[in-house]
Each structure stands twice: as structure tokens, then as C-alpha cells.
Write a protein that holds these residues in place. Structure first.
Motif, PDB file in Angstrom:
ATOM      1  N   ASP A 105       0.677  -1.299   0.047  1.00  0.00           N
ATOM      2  CA  ASP A 105       0.151   0.052  -0.025  1.00  0.00           C
ATOM      3  C   ASP A 105       0.795   1.260   0.072  1.00  0.00           C
ATOM      4  O   ASP A 105       1.988   1.319   0.492  1.00  0.00           O
ATOM      5  CB  ASP A 105      -0.952  -0.129   1.061  1.00  0.00           C
ATOM      6  CG  ASP A 105      -1.933  -1.027   1.143  1.00  0.00           C
ATOM      7  OD1 ASP A 105      -2.123  -1.520  -0.012  1.00  0.00           O
ATOM      8  OD2 ASP A 105      -2.742  -0.975   2.046  1.00  0.00           O
ATOM      9  N   ASP A 124      -0.125   4.108   1.366  1.00  0.00           N
ATOM     10  CA  ASP A 124      -0.209   5.072   2.401  1.00  0.00           C
ATOM     11  C   ASP A 124       0.478   4.854   3.648  1.00  0.00           C
ATOM     12  O   ASP A 124       0.140   5.446   4.803  1.00  0.00           O
ATOM     13  CB  ASP A 124      -1.857   5.101   2.803  1.00  0.00           C
ATOM     14  CG  ASP A 124      -2.102   3.690   3.111  1.00  0.00           C
ATOM     15  OD1 ASP A 124      -1.239   2.613   2.871  1.00  0.00           O
ATOM     16  OD2 ASP A 124      -3.313   3.438   3.311  1.00  0.00           O
ATOM     17  N   PHE A 146      -0.231  -3.008  11.439  1.00  0.00           N
ATOM     18  CA  PHE A 146      -0.677  -2.183  10.721  1.00  0.00           C
ATOM     19  C   PHE A 146      -1.038  -0.831  10.984  1.00  0.00           C
ATOM     20  O   PHE A 146      -1.551  -0.461  12.012  1.00  0.00           O
ATOM     21  CB  PHE A 146      -1.978  -2.895   9.984  1.00  0.00           C
ATOM     22  CG  PHE A 146      -2.650  -2.096   8.794  1.00  0.00           C
ATOM     23  CD1 PHE A 146      -2.529  -2.633   7.479  1.00  0.00           C
ATOM     24  CD2 PHE A 146      -3.317  -0.959   9.122  1.00  0.00           C
ATOM     25  CE1 PHE A 146      -3.399  -2.099   6.526  1.00  0.00           C
ATOM     26  CE2 PHE A 146      -4.114  -0.350   7.923  1.00  0.00           C
ATOM     27  CZ  PHE A 146      -4.061  -0.891   6.774  1.00  0.00           C
ATOM     28  N   ARG A 152      -3.520   5.157   8.199  1.00  0.00           N
ATOM     29  CA  ARG A 152      -2.927   6.188   7.277  1.00  0.00           C
ATOM     30  C   ARG A 152      -2.994   7.857   8.054  1.00  0.00           C
ATOM     31  O   ARG A 152      -4.067   7.827   8.612  1.00  0.00           O
ATOM     32  CB  ARG A 152      -3.445   6.396   5.962  1.00  0.00           C
ATOM     33  CG  ARG A 152      -5.085   6.442   5.887  1.00  0.00           C
ATOM     34  CD  ARG A 152      -5.725   6.730   4.512  1.00  0.00           C
ATOM     35  NE  ARG A 152      -5.741   5.891   3.667  1.00  0.00           N
ATOM     36  CZ  ARG A 152      -5.095   5.998   2.373  1.00  0.00           C
ATOM     37  NH1 ARG A 152      -4.367   7.121   2.081  1.00  0.00           N
ATOM     38  NH2 ARG A 152      -5.159   5.188   1.494  1.00  0.00           N
ATOM     39  N   SER A 185       1.121   2.366   5.531  1.00  0.00           N
ATOM     40  CA  SER A 185       0.345   1.388   6.411  1.00  0.00           C
ATOM     41  C   SER A 185       1.154   0.042   6.856  1.00  0.00           C
ATOM     42  O   SER A 185       1.119  -0.463   7.508  1.00  0.00           O
ATOM     43  CB  SER A 185      -1.027   0.900   5.947  1.00  0.00           C
ATOM     44  OG  SER A 185      -2.019   2.108   6.175  1.00  0.00           O
TER      45      SER A 185
HETATM   46 MN    MN Z   1      -4.917   2.021   3.453  1.00  0.00          MN
END
Ligand code: MN
Ligand code: GDD
Length: 393
Positions: free
Chosen positions: A104, A106, A221, A224, A108
Motif C-alpha cells: 500500500d 499510504d 498495520f 494512514r 500502513s
Molecule cells: Mn490504507
């Protein structure tokens, strides 16, 4: 050592990730890749669906001082699965990847986990999942209760319905995959159905079914801090539809399930045809004919469906049908023997009375049930080992 460095392509799908993707690319290139470059040839492929916020320009800016950054620009937004499908083929066909990552934009996904995930591949796994649901992994504290609920409950539901408990994080978007797996699995995924986030579950499920070895590495995780999630409500509906369809299909392909359904159809054929035959002939003849009708139905459907992979044809049919009648008679004999032995050695007496309707349940019914089960057991054995036995055995 003279071993060729494997080429790793980190695929990053983006839609409106300006502010994120530039930061991520510089973290990868300054803090993460230098430690890996000795053993791996590290590349990045950003797949952007022409984000209106100028994500692509941010990537182009980074490309100026780094030749390992590649950009694939789609004209239209076609969903996460669509972006990965295109990106994976690009990584294989144009960039010559041995390994691809799903990652990803962002921030994360913890990029420090790329190294341990590569290690797991080197240990002989075909695919490695960054997992939030094993010890050492987590989902963000600050997620709303509904997002937490859907993530935890969703993963549990998937595990239960697909009856596969070896995988703890089915929906994770952080993955390392050998490109052999991609070449094999992608063509089997219906493009239209896996355009969105369901791509993740579909890909993993197909890979597991094909027998690939999948391992998990835990990670935390991080939520964002810029931009917003593109995950929509269609995701839950599509996922549920996918896993239920897969499960129903898998069950209906089981021979035992088909055997039971065909038997149930046979029982109905018998009862209905009995009433019809009784209009024309005496009761006993009607009984005889209806039993024969049920046997014929069982024979035909077993041949066409339950044992479709060992289908009998043409000249073998008459002889096999006679054999089939004999084995069916065997099941009746078994039922009579159970009833006879039951009455003789246990006796007939009431066990209990059903409340409300007041029907008495006695040992006679019990003997019949045991007889039917044993008869079915015999039939299943006879069908698979005699009538539809594997040729040459
Ligand atoms: Mn995300
Ligand atoms: N090119 C492209 N096209 N990229 C997309 C699209 C699209 O239609 N939709 C999403 N992306 C990109 C985002 O820009 C981001 O880089 C990445 O895909 C993940 O999207 P997010 O919107 O940040 O998803 P999320 O954080 O809600 O979901 C994450 O967790 C899910 C499991 O809970 C992702 O990792 C998912 O893959 C994962 O299933």
C-alpha cells in the motif's frame, strides 16, 4: 558467490496518494533497499489510475534521481484488483520480476518487513503474507469499532466458511509472491469479478487450492495519516458472495454429497411413482414397479453425476444395471437383517413419545434408521468399488 540476484518488484497501486507515495518511495530507497541490494535487485512499480491529485507527478519527481522506480499510468480507475492485475503482468513481462510484492502507498505497511518476508520465500515458500492476526501483528488502535469489527469478524468468517484455518489474515494487502504463482494463478481469475478488493481473497484462495506453500510474517498495520481509504461497502457483499459460492461449489463436488442427493431423489421417485402406478395396477405390482423406478433413477443419476468422472457407456450399461439391481437388493437384505436381529435380541418397546404430536418412538424405528444407514454404507461401497470401480483395479 556466482548466484544471480533475484529481481524483486514492489508493486504499489495508487489512487490519490500524493503526500504519501513520495515519502514512501524515499523511505524505500534510502532506508530499506540499501540493506537488501546485496542479495536482491530491488525495483518499484507504481500503478496509478491517473489520480486527479497529481500522485503521478510526485512519482515522476522521484524517478529523476532513481532508475529503479517505474510508473504505469492507467487512463481510468479500475479498482485495486484491476491495478494489481495490470501491475503484475507489467512486472513480469517488462521488468522481468522473479518476486513481486503487493504494497500500500499510504505507509500502513511496515517496509522493514520486506526483508523477513523475502527470507520466508528463500526458505521455500511460494507466497508470504504480512499478517495482522498472528502474534507480533496488529490492527490500529484508533480504527473505529466498525472497521475493527469487520476486519476481525470478516477474517474469522472467511476462515470458517472456507474451512481453512492455516491462514490468519486472508484480506491483507501486504504480500510477497513468487512470479511462478502469479503466472499460474492470474489467468484463472475472472478479470471482471476481481476488479476490487475481493482480488486479495480470490488470489490467495486460488493459490492455496493449487497447492502453493503460503507463510505469514506479522506486522503492525499503521493507520494512514493522509488521504482516505478507498475500501467501499461493495467489498463485504462481494467477499461474502465469493466465499459462499466457492464453498457451495466445493461441497457439491463431493461424491458423498452427490450420493446422498441422488438417494433422496430416488426416494421421492419411489413415493410419487407408487401413487401413479397404483391407478393402473394392484398395490404389490405398484410397489415393485416403483422400487424399480427408484433404482433406475439412482442408476442414471449416479452415472451422470455422482460418478461422472467414471461414466459407464454403451455395451456395459445392461450388465452394470443388473449388477446395480443386485447390490440394491443387498441393501434391502441388510435392512431386513438389522430389523430381524434387533427384534430378536433387543426387542420392540417404546423409547419415548414426541411431545405435542404424541407420536411414539420405539426401537423398531431405531432399527430402521440403523438399517438405512448401513444400507447406504453398503451401497456407497458397492457403487465405488464394484459398479463404478476405477478401471484396471
Ligand atoms: Mn490504507
Ligand atoms: N491504482 C489504484 N486503483 N490503486 C488503488 C485503487 C484503485 O482503484 N483503490 C485503492 N488503491 C490503492 C490505494 O491508493 C492504496 O495505495 C492501496 O491501494 C490500498 O488502498 P486503501 O484505500 O489504503 O485500502 P485500505 O487501507 O482501506 O485497505 C487495506 O487493508 C485491506 C484489509 O483490511 C489494503 O491493504 C487492502 O489491500 C486490504 O485488503
Amino acid at each position: 558467490m556466482g548466484m544471480k540476484r533475484e529481481r524483486v518488484v514492489i508493486i504499489i497501486p495508487t489512487y490519490n496518494e500524493s503526500g504519501n507515495v513520495g515519502r514512501l518511495l524515499s523511505i524505500l530507497n534510502t532506508a530499506v533497499f540499501p540493506k537488501l541490494e546485496k542479495h536482491y535487485d530491488m525495483q518499484v512499480l507504481v500503478v496509478d489510475d491517473s489520480s486527479p491529485d497529481g500522485t503521478a507527478d510526485e512519482v515522476k519527481q522521484q524517478q529523476k534521481n532513481d532508475s529503479s522506480i517505474h510508473l504505469l499510468l492507467n487512463k481510468t480507475k479500475r479498482g485495486l484488483g484491476g491495478a494489481y492485475t495490470k501491475g503484475m503482468w507489467e512486472a513480469i513481462d517488462r521488468l522481468g520480476a522473479d518476486i513481486v510484492f503487493e504494497f500500500d502507498a499510504d505507509l500502513s505497511h511496515d517496509p522493514e518487513k520486506i526483508a523477513p518476508m523475502l527470507l520466508k520465500l528463500a526458505e521455500g515458500n511460494d507466497m508470504v503474507l504480512g499478517s495482522r492476526y498472528i502474534a507480533g501483528g496488529s490492527i490500529p488502535e484508533n480504527w473505529g469499532w466498525h472497521r475493527k469489527f469487520f476486519s476481525i469478524f470478516g477474517n474469522l468468517t472467511i476462515r470458517i466458511i472456507l474451512t481453512n484455518f492455516s491462514i490468519h489474515d486472508w484480506t491483507t494487502g501486504y504480500r510477497a509472491i513468487r512470479t511462478e504463482v502469479v503466472r499460474k494463478i492470474l489467468p484463472t481469475l475472472d478479470q471482471e469479478k476481481f476488479m476490487g478488493y475481493t482480488f486479495q481473497i480470490g488470489f490467495l484462495h486460488h493459490a492455496l487450492r493449487a497447492g502453493y506453500k503460503v507463510a505469514e510474517v506479522p506486522f503492525h498495520f499503521k493507520d494512514r495519516t493522509l488521504g482516505k481509504s478507498k475500501l467501499g461497502s461493495e467489498y463485504i457483499k462481494n467477499t461474502l458472495r465469493y466465499i459462499l459460492k466457492v464453498r457451495v461449489k466445493e461441497i457439491s463436488q463431493k461424491r458423498l454429497f452427490r450420493f446422498v442427493v441422488v438417494g433422496g431423489v430416488g426416494a421421492m421417485v419411489q413415493l410419487v411413482s407408487l401413487q401413479i402406478f397404483r391407478i393402473f395396477v394392484s398395490y404389490l405390482w405398484a410397489e415393485f414397479l416403483s422400487i424399480e423406478a427408484a433404482i433406475a433413477s439412482n442408476f442414471v443419476w449416479s452415472n451422470l453425476w455422482t460418478f461422472s468422472d467414471r461414466k459407464l457407456s454403451g455395451s456395459e450399461l445392461p450388465v452394470k444395471f443388473i449388477q446395480f439391481n443386485l447390490t440394491s437388493a443387498g441393501s434391502i437384505v441388510i435392512q431386513l437383517l438389522v430389523a430381524f436381529a434387533g427384534e430378536r435380541f433387543i426387542g420392540l418397546y417404546e423409547l419415548f413419545r414426541l411431545p405435542l404430536v404424541g407420536i411414539s418412538v420405539d426401537t423398531g424405528i431405531l432399527f430402521a434408521v440403523v438399517g438405512i444407514l448401513l444400507g447406504m454404507f453398503w451401497n456407497f461401497f458397492a457403487y465405488s468399488k464394484i459398479i463404478w470401480r476405477i478401471k484396471g483395479k
